[in-house]
Design a protein around this motif. Structure first.
Motif, PDB file in Angstrom:
ATOM      1  N   LEU A 119       5.292  -2.704   5.222  1.00  0.00           N
ATOM      2  CA  LEU A 119       6.358  -3.027   6.173  1.00  0.00           C
ATOM      3  C   LEU A 119       6.189  -4.483   6.575  1.00  0.00           C
ATOM      4  CD1 LEU A 119       8.665  -2.399   8.178  1.00  0.00           C
ATOM      5  CD2 LEU A 119       6.919  -1.582   9.784  1.00  0.00           C
ATOM      6  N   LEU A 120       7.193  -5.295   6.300  1.00  0.00           N
ATOM      7  CA  LEU A 120       7.125  -6.711   6.632  1.00  0.00           C
ATOM      8  C   LEU A 120       8.068  -7.030   7.791  1.00  0.00           C
ATOM      9  CD1 LEU A 120       7.138  -8.461   3.120  1.00  0.00           C
ATOM     10  CD2 LEU A 120       5.214  -7.486   4.404  1.00  0.00           C
ATOM     11  N   PHE A 121       7.516  -7.610   8.838  1.00  0.00           N
ATOM     12  CA  PHE A 121       8.327  -8.169   9.915  1.00  0.00           C
ATOM     13  C   PHE A 121       8.523  -9.643   9.597  1.00  0.00           C
ATOM     14  CE2 PHE A 121       6.253  -4.518  11.896  1.00  0.00           C
ATOM     15  CZ  PHE A 121       7.338  -3.889  12.505  1.00  0.00           C
ATOM     16  N   PHE A 156      -1.514 -11.420  -9.480  1.00  0.00           N
ATOM     17  CA  PHE A 156      -1.533  -9.964  -9.383  1.00  0.00           C
ATOM     18  C   PHE A 156      -0.120  -9.414  -9.232  1.00  0.00           C
ATOM     19  CE2 PHE A 156      -5.686 -10.820  -6.932  1.00  0.00           C
ATOM     20  CZ  PHE A 156      -6.418 -10.884  -8.108  1.00  0.00           C
ATOM     21  N   ASP A 157       0.055  -8.155  -9.587  1.00  0.00           N
ATOM     22  CA  ASP A 157       1.315  -7.473  -9.309  1.00  0.00           C
ATOM     23  C   ASP A 157       1.419  -7.171  -7.818  1.00  0.00           C
ATOM     24  OD1 ASP A 157       2.029  -7.445 -11.997  1.00  0.00           O
ATOM     25  OD2 ASP A 157       1.022  -5.507 -12.348  1.00  0.00           O
ATOM     26  N   VAL A 158       2.621  -6.932  -7.347  1.00  0.00           N
ATOM     27  CA  VAL A 158       2.824  -6.545  -5.953  1.00  0.00           C
ATOM     28  C   VAL A 158       2.193  -5.171  -5.732  1.00  0.00           C
ATOM     29  CG1 VAL A 158       4.528  -6.005  -4.171  1.00  0.00           C
ATOM     30  CG2 VAL A 158       4.964  -7.870  -5.796  1.00  0.00           C
ATOM     31  N   PRO A 159       1.322  -5.013  -4.720  1.00  0.00           N
ATOM     32  CA  PRO A 159       0.679  -3.711  -4.484  1.00  0.00           C
ATOM     33  C   PRO A 159       1.715  -2.614  -4.234  1.00  0.00           C
ATOM     34  CG  PRO A 159      -0.364  -5.435  -3.183  1.00  0.00           C
ATOM     35  CD  PRO A 159       0.887  -6.027  -3.741  1.00  0.00           C
ATOM     36  N   ILE A 162       8.978  -8.193  -1.481  1.00  0.00           N
ATOM     37  CA  ILE A 162       8.901  -6.774  -1.115  1.00  0.00           C
ATOM     38  C   ILE A 162       9.872  -5.924  -1.930  1.00  0.00           C
ATOM     39  CG2 ILE A 162      10.621  -6.743   0.740  1.00  0.00           C
ATOM     40  CD1 ILE A 162       7.153  -5.066   0.818  1.00  0.00           C
ATOM     41  N   SER A 163      10.889  -6.549  -2.518  1.00  0.00           N
ATOM     42  CA  SER A 163      11.839  -5.804  -3.345  1.00  0.00           C
ATOM     43  C   SER A 163      11.172  -5.252  -4.596  1.00  0.00           C
ATOM     44  CB  SER A 163      13.025  -6.700  -3.731  1.00  0.00           C
ATOM     45  OG  SER A 163      12.619  -7.700  -4.662  1.00  0.00           O
ATOM     46  N   GLN A 164       9.992  -5.776  -4.930  1.00  0.00           N
ATOM     47  CA  GLN A 164       9.250  -5.312  -6.108  1.00  0.00           C
ATOM     48  C   GLN A 164       8.329  -4.135  -5.774  1.00  0.00           C
ATOM     49  OE1 GLN A 164       7.661  -8.815  -8.477  1.00  0.00           O
ATOM     50  NE2 GLN A 164       8.399  -9.896  -6.664  1.00  0.00           N
ATOM     51  N   ASN A 165       8.392  -3.680  -4.539  1.00  0.00           N
ATOM     52  CA  ASN A 165       7.581  -2.545  -4.098  1.00  0.00           C
ATOM     53  C   ASN A 165       8.517  -1.407  -3.706  1.00  0.00           C
ATOM     54  OD1 ASN A 165       6.043  -0.669  -2.679  1.00  0.00           O
ATOM     55  ND2 ASN A 165       4.841  -2.197  -1.583  1.00  0.00           N
ATOM     56  N   SER A 166       8.448  -0.320  -4.449  1.00  0.00           N
ATOM     57  CA  SER A 166       9.344   0.813  -4.189  1.00  0.00           C
ATOM     58  C   SER A 166       9.036   1.510  -2.871  1.00  0.00           C
ATOM     59  CB  SER A 166       9.243   1.826  -5.340  1.00  0.00           C
ATOM     60  OG  SER A 166       7.916   2.321  -5.460  1.00  0.00           O
TER      61      SER A 166
END
Length: 309
Positions: free
Chosen positions: A249-251, A241-244, A274-278
């Motif tokens: 927010l990732l800790f 799947f693509d990144v949602p 996460i860089s693929q999620n604007s």
């Protein structure tokens, strides 16, 4: 031959004594294992769901693989958030106060159980998912399959698919751990039940006793073993799947505490993801994998800020 027979007899007698002691201890600890939340029916079995708070936004906490008592494991964090949000902790089969069930743990089945439990408990979507570790896969799958139910994801050192490209499974060791837990050998290992939640969190002494009691009845269960057996295939499914593109927010921890990765690799993988999620961002924490048991105050502040944006 006689010596071997004597040795075998001694081992059998020892294991029998340990098993009997374990069963007696489980019986004595029964009261400590009284459910902290409600038990709902899912697929003919009981699942434990804990709720706290009554805010407009619902945070669903999802435990990592093998975390024996999710309700207590997350408590140090969610107790700082329940004055603003509705908190829900779903304990999967084989965890906490839920039944141990020997069934397939493909990601669709796991998610179906979680969604059914939430529905039975009266917790309505949309949800803000707060997965730890392996449950990150379930959260990402959830956002892909039922986007209307997921308004945001807050990853507590959550897993993303690439981790499992590098991870080696040793099912023989897992099965050995399962046997040790069933026989009661785990009771002979000093400090094994002292989780990060017990050592670093804010649990009361009574809650620590409950955690220990749950540990001895919910360690390396067949449900957990099945989950680990399916995790690489589940990761492959999510990787397709693509990144949602929802708020995320990732800790991210320093990788210590049992991940099996060095600090650089552990942080690189989710940061690239996460860089693929604007609409996503991350925060690095200098603490072990169970971030919510170490940096609960800082995390609670950052969650509140994130959900206020």
């Amino acid at each position: 031959m006689t010596v071997l027979c004597i040795i075998a007899a001694v081992i059998i007698a020892f294991l029998t004594a340990v098993f009997v002691y374990h069963r007696i201890s489980l019986s004595r600890e029964a009261e400590l294992r009284s459910p902290l939340g409600q038990l709902v029916r899912v697929d003919g079995h009981k699942m434990s769901v804990y709720t706290e708070g009554s805010g407009e936004k619902t945070l669903v906490f999802m435990s990592g693989g093998g975390t024996c008592s999710p309700i207590l494991d997350f408590k140090s964090l969610y107790s700082l958030l329940s004055d603003k949000y509705k908190i829900v902790v779903v304990e999967k089969f084989g965890y906490g106060f839920s039944d141990v069930v020997d069934k397939d743990r493909d990601i669709e089945s796991v998610l179906a159980d979680t969604r059914s439990a939430l529905q039975a408990a009266g917790a309505e979507a949309p949800y803000i998912l707060c997965p730890h570790s392996m449950s990150g896969l379930e959260a990402l799958y959830w956002a892909e399959k039922y986007p209307e139910e997921v308004s945001a994801i807050i990853g507590l050192d959550m897993a993303v698919p690439e981790y499992y490209d590098h991870m080696k499974k040793n099912m023989s060791v897992m099965k050995l751990g399962q046997l040790a837990a069933e026989v009661g050998i785990t009771r002979l290992i000093p400090g094994i039940s002292e989780s990060d939640a017990i050592k670093y969190g804010t649990l009361t002494d009574d809650e620590k006793d409950i955690y220990r009691a749950v540990f001895y009845s919910r360690t390396a269960t067949v449900s957990m073993i099945n989950e680990c057996s399916s995790v690489k295939e589940n990761a492959k499914t999510v990787a397709g799947f693509d990144v949602p593109q929802i708020p995320m927010l990732l800790f991210i921890s320093d990788g210590s505490g049992g991940t099996g990765f060095d600090k650089e690799t552990w942080r690189r993988i989710p940061e690239e993801y996460i860089s693929q999620n604007s609409r996503g961002k991350y925060i690095e924490l200098d603490c072990p994998h169970y971030v919510h048991d170490h940096e609960y105050e800082a995390i609670s502040r950052q969650i509140t800020e994130f959900l206020s944006e």
